[in-house]
Design an enzyme around this catalytic site. Structure first.
Site, mmCIF file in Angstrom:
data_model
loop_
_atom_site.group_PDB
_atom_site.id
_atom_site.type_symbol
_atom_site.label_atom_id
_atom_site.label_comp_id
_atom_site.label_asym_id
_atom_site.label_seq_id
_atom_site.Cartn_x
_atom_site.Cartn_y
_atom_site.Cartn_z
ATOM 1 N N GLU A 27 -8.282 -4.972 5.227
ATOM 2 C CA GLU A 27 -8.166 -4.722 3.795
ATOM 3 C C GLU A 27 -7.008 -5.509 3.179
ATOM 4 O OE1 GLU A 27 -8.639 -0.714 5.324
ATOM 5 O OE2 GLU A 27 -9.263 -0.123 3.305
ATOM 6 N N ASN A 60 0.869 -1.176 0.000
ATOM 7 C CA ASN A 60 0.000 0.000 0.000
ATOM 8 C C ASN A 60 0.907 1.228 0.000
ATOM 9 O OD1 ASN A 60 -1.753 2.086 0.533
ATOM 10 N ND2 ASN A 60 -2.653 1.162 2.366
ATOM 11 N N HIS A 62 -12.915 3.228 0.128
ATOM 12 C CA HIS A 62 -12.981 2.242 1.229
ATOM 13 C C HIS A 62 -13.749 0.982 0.812
ATOM 14 C CE1 HIS A 62 -12.692 5.662 4.448
ATOM 15 N NE2 HIS A 62 -11.482 5.180 4.203
ATOM 16 N N ARG A 68 -2.732 -2.311 -3.130
ATOM 17 C CA ARG A 68 -3.889 -1.484 -2.844
ATOM 18 C C ARG A 68 -3.856 -0.333 -3.845
ATOM 19 N NH1 ARG A 68 -4.991 3.518 0.920
ATOM 20 N NH2 ARG A 68 -7.214 3.632 0.490
ATOM 21 N N ARG A 93 -11.496 16.348 7.114
ATOM 22 C CA ARG A 93 -12.309 16.718 5.934
ATOM 23 C C ARG A 93 -13.703 17.132 6.380
ATOM 24 N NH1 ARG A 93 -10.826 11.228 3.512
ATOM 25 N NH2 ARG A 93 -8.783 11.563 2.581
#
Ligand code: ADP
Length: 412
Positions: free
Chosen positions: A394, A7, A189, A99, A250
């Site tokens: 993940e 990743n 996601h 990823r 955010r």
């Protein structure tokens, strides 16, 4: 099969080596052989590697780029300094799984990486200017280190959401803008939402068609997914990860006119104003303190703005729960995951309060007594809707997809 799961960020990388295969997947007994992190690539870097969750390497070598970083890790792993079961040489690593953030409309599932796939990722850089260049850099670096013959697979954050219907993925802007520039909701996601929904299915014995659930991936980046018949039907992140929930830094959903107003008032260009919405907003911006939920929860009783930020975070999630339940005509379960979803007793309690009329009876004692890292049920026995924590994984999905693609069998 031993899969090197990678990743890559712009100046960092995370990796795991995971042993997987048919038999291991079936019994849910895949094994993480080691994992690690390289930060500050481009100069004096920081490398840490763990085996069985014990740190076995913690060092600061100079690493100029991702190729050097991957080579450094692999050289150390095969050096035998610490024995990693089954890994003695480069030949013991059978595949690389990446990823990959943005597959745009080109990829609706994981794929074997070829020159054409890399070209498509490059063509889509405009859609994910922060993430895809780092992912491409990681793919090229892995080719350099492992050679062209090593099978490599890309697993996309967006792919799970490719099943959304147009009424949910389109924005109500002129249709030509969607056709010309691919402006639409993509969602992110996806690997995490897909994993926890799949685990829920396994735990509860439901079939795919019965999988009508709402998943809440609450971490520094946070998103929710409305899953209908086992497929992503709607999701809270959008064209970029900025849309949807209030997050660590955010803002989530906002009137776009605010952007123009901030630009005028603060004398900023678009990039400057967007940076405020991405990096200086969310619970950090509202509280004026931090995006770390542990610290915010520690401060909430003395600091009204910390409390306000946490209330805003919880309230936005409630709105999405309501809207997704309306889209699903109810839901079988709500599933918490991600750093906050898995660990924050306070935030889960705040979100789940006063939802009894909607069929959600939360058990605060079960919530308090949850076991970190373990799948557990948090709703009362008489709750029409079940509430679960399912820790996400993940990397495991990436390893399994890599195995499945290489073996020519369908991904789960
Ligand atoms: P990301 O992968 O998006 O960077 P994570 O899923 O790792 O984020 O989640 C990070 C967040 O989880 C941080 O805001 C952190 O404060 C929060 N978190 C971790 N442990 C706890 C805890 N015990 N209580 C509250 N928040 C926690």
């Amino acid at each position: 099969m031993n899969v090197f799961v990678l990743n890559c960020g712009s100046s960092s990388l995370k990796f795991q080596i995971i042993k997987t295969g048919d038999d291991l997947m079936e019994k849910n007994e895949d094994i993480t052989l080691c994992k690690g992190l390289v930060e500050r690539i481009g100069g004096p870097a920081m490398v840490s590697i763990k085996v069985n969750d014990k740190t076995v390497l913690d060092t600061e070598p100079v690493l100029h780029d991702h190729t050097q970083a991957i080579k450094y890790i692999i050289d150390w792993i095969v050096s035998g300094e610490v024995s990693i079961p089954g890994i003695k040489s480069l030949a013991d690593i059978n595949a690389v799984g990446h990823r990959t953030v943005h597959g745009a409309e080109d990829f609706n599932s994981s794929v074997m990486i070829t020159d054409e796939v890399i070209a498509s990722l490059e063509a889509n850089v405009e859609l994910a200017p922060l993430h895809n260049p780092a992912n491409i850099m990681g793919i090229r670096a892995a080719i350099e280190v492992f050679g062209h013959d090593m099978p490599q697979v890309a697993v996309f954050d967006t792919a799970f959401h490719s099943t959304m219907p147009p009424e949910n993925y389109l924005y109500a802007i002129p249709y030509e803008l969607y056709k010309k520039y691919k402006i639409r909701k993509y969602g992110f996601h996806g690997t995490s939402h897909r994993y926890v929904a799949e685990r829920w299915r396994e735990i509860t014995g439901h079939n795919v068609e019965e999988t009508n659930v709402i998943t809440l991936h609450l971490g520094n980046g946070a998103s929710m997914d409305c899953i209908k018949n086992g497929k992503s039907f709607d999701t809270s992140m959008g064209f970029t990860p900025l849309e949807g929930l209030v997050m660590g830094t955010r803002c989530g959903d906002i009137d776009p006119s605010v952007l123009e107003f901030i630009m005028k008032k603060e004398n900023l260009d678009v990039a400057g104003a967007i940076k405020i919405l991405n990096k200086d907003s969310g619970v950090k911006g509202v509280s004026g303190l931090t995006n770390d939920f542990r610290d915010l929860e520690g401060a909430m009783h003395d600091n009204p703005r910390a409390m306000l930020a946490l209330n805003m975070f919880a309230q936005r999630i409630k709105k999405y729960i309501g809207s997704y339940m309306a889209q699903l005509n109810g839901t079988k379960a709500l599933i918490f995951t991600g750093g906050i979803g898995e660990n924050s007793i306070t935030m889960r309690q705040m979100i789940m309060e006063n939802l009894e009329q909607m069929g959600i009876i939360f058990d605060s004692e079960k919530n308090k007594n949850f076991k970190r890292g373990v799948e557990c049920l948090l709703s009362a026995d008489n709750s029409p809707i079940a509430v679960y924590i399912i820790p996400t994984n993940e990397e495991l999905v990436i390893a399994r997809d890599t195995f499945c693609i290489i073996s020519g069998i369908p991904c789960m």
